[in-house]
Scaffold this motif. Structure first.
Motif, short mmCIF file in Angstrom:
data_model
loop_
_atom_site.label_atom_id
_atom_site.label_comp_id
_atom_site.label_asym_id
_atom_site.label_seq_id
_atom_site.Cartn_x
_atom_site.Cartn_y
_atom_site.Cartn_z
N GLU A 253 -8.33 -10.91 -11.84
CA GLU A 253 -7.72 -10.11 -12.90
C GLU A 253 -8.34 -8.72 -12.95
O GLU A 253 -7.63 -7.74 -13.15
CB GLU A 253 -7.84 -10.81 -14.26
N ARG A 254 -9.63 -8.63 -12.78
CA ARG A 254 -10.28 -7.31 -12.75
C ARG A 254 -9.70 -6.44 -11.63
O ARG A 254 -9.41 -5.26 -11.84
CB ARG A 254 -11.79 -7.46 -12.55
N ILE A 255 -9.57 -7.02 -10.47
CA ILE A 255 -9.07 -6.27 -9.31
C ILE A 255 -7.61 -5.87 -9.52
O ILE A 255 -7.23 -4.72 -9.27
CB ILE A 255 -9.26 -7.09 -8.03
N PHE A 256 -6.79 -6.78 -9.99
CA PHE A 256 -5.37 -6.48 -10.16
C PHE A 256 -5.14 -5.49 -11.31
O PHE A 256 -4.24 -4.66 -11.23
CB PHE A 256 -4.56 -7.76 -10.33
N ALA A 257 -5.92 -5.58 -12.37
CA ALA A 257 -5.78 -4.61 -13.46
C ALA A 257 -6.14 -3.21 -12.96
O ALA A 257 -5.47 -2.23 -13.32
CB ALA A 257 -6.67 -5.01 -14.64
N TYR A 258 -7.15 -3.12 -12.13
CA TYR A 258 -7.51 -1.84 -11.52
C TYR A 258 -6.36 -1.30 -10.69
O TYR A 258 -6.03 -0.12 -10.75
CB TYR A 258 -8.77 -2.04 -10.66
N ARG A 259 -5.73 -2.17 -9.93
CA ARG A 259 -4.56 -1.76 -9.14
C ARG A 259 -3.45 -1.23 -10.05
O ARG A 259 -2.86 -0.19 -9.79
CB ARG A 259 -4.04 -2.93 -8.30
N ALA A 260 -3.17 -1.96 -11.11
CA ALA A 260 -2.11 -1.54 -12.04
C ALA A 260 -2.42 -0.18 -12.64
O ALA A 260 -1.54 0.68 -12.75
CB ALA A 260 -1.93 -2.59 -13.14
N GLU B 229 -12.14 -13.90 -21.61
CA GLU B 229 -11.50 -13.30 -22.77
C GLU B 229 -11.67 -11.78 -22.78
O GLU B 229 -10.72 -11.05 -23.09
CB GLU B 229 -12.07 -13.90 -24.05
N ALA B 230 -12.84 -11.30 -22.39
CA ALA B 230 -13.06 -9.85 -22.33
C ALA B 230 -12.15 -9.19 -21.30
O ALA B 230 -11.54 -8.15 -21.57
CB ALA B 230 -14.53 -9.56 -22.01
N VAL B 231 -12.06 -9.81 -20.15
CA VAL B 231 -11.21 -9.25 -19.09
C VAL B 231 -9.74 -9.29 -19.51
O VAL B 231 -9.01 -8.32 -19.34
CB VAL B 231 -11.44 -10.01 -17.75
N ARG B 232 -9.32 -10.42 -20.07
CA ARG B 232 -7.91 -10.53 -20.48
C ARG B 232 -7.60 -9.55 -21.61
O ARG B 232 -6.53 -8.94 -21.62
CB ARG B 232 -7.61 -11.97 -20.90
N GLN C 31 -14.02 -18.29 -12.51
CA GLN C 31 -14.58 -17.02 -12.06
C GLN C 31 -13.61 -16.30 -11.12
O GLN C 31 -13.49 -15.08 -11.15
CB GLN C 31 -15.93 -17.23 -11.38
N HIS C 32 -12.92 -17.06 -10.29
CA HIS C 32 -11.89 -16.49 -9.41
C HIS C 32 -10.79 -15.80 -10.24
O HIS C 32 -10.36 -14.70 -9.91
CB HIS C 32 -11.28 -17.59 -8.53
#
Length: 170
Positions: free
Chosen positions: A71-78, A116-119, A65-66
């Motif tokens: 990944e959600r947070i960092f993708a948002y940053r990107a 998988e959805a997030v990735r 879960q971490h």
């Protein structure tokens, strides 16, 4: 992999993760590491998911879960930085997220589906970045970070935690 990213593109804290990214092409690295991680997670028994190797340590489910949350947070940053948003972004307290995630209540299938959805979303996002966007730098947690550094961090962060799981949990 560190040679792909200049030192001024990230906080030194992320050097470990960037150095673990195995592919020079970010999208390829995200795709291959996704498959490797899902295959590994599918091999685990349900009872292993809620195992922690020591008091106060995260369970395997919480580690997964971490990874998802990060990944959600960092993708948002990107995304923000690629679109030239210069607003400095705050950090986040990973240790506050875990106990509030209810990760231990989810099945392996549910956790893998979410991962998988997030990735897949991250892969699609990075496929849309051109070379100029990958070089854009923003500020997060008080430090500069480039879009491409984020891509390598995502793959390397996952690899780091997979290594920890294999070393300490199994």
């Amino acid at each position: 992999m560190l040679a792909q990213v200049k030192e001024e593109e990230f906080n030194p804290y992320y050097r470990t993760y960037i150095s673990k990214a195995e592919y020079p092409d970010i999208v390829e690295g995200l795709q291959k590491s996704k498959k490797e991680f899902i295959d590994f997670m599918n091999s685990l028994q349900r009872e292993k998911l809620t195992y922690a190797y020591a008091e106060g340590k995260w369970t395997i489910a919480e580690v997964l879960q971490h990874l998802i949350d990060t990944e959600r947070i960092f993708a948002y940053r990107a995304l923000r930085f690629a679109r030239n948003d210069k607003t400095p972004l705050m950090g986040f307290d990973q240790d506050a997220y875990v106990p509030n995630s209810n990760a231990n209540d989810y099945s392996n299938t549910e956790l893998i589906e979410d991962f998988e959805a997030v990735r897949n979303s991250s892969i699609t996002l990075f496929k849309g970045f051109d070379d100029e966007m990958l070089l854009k730098v923003g500020e997060a947690s008080g430090s500069p970070i480039s879009v491409r550094a984020v891509g390598y961090i995502l793959a390397g962060h996952q690899k780091h935690h997979l290594e920890v799981i294999k070393e300490r949990y199994l």
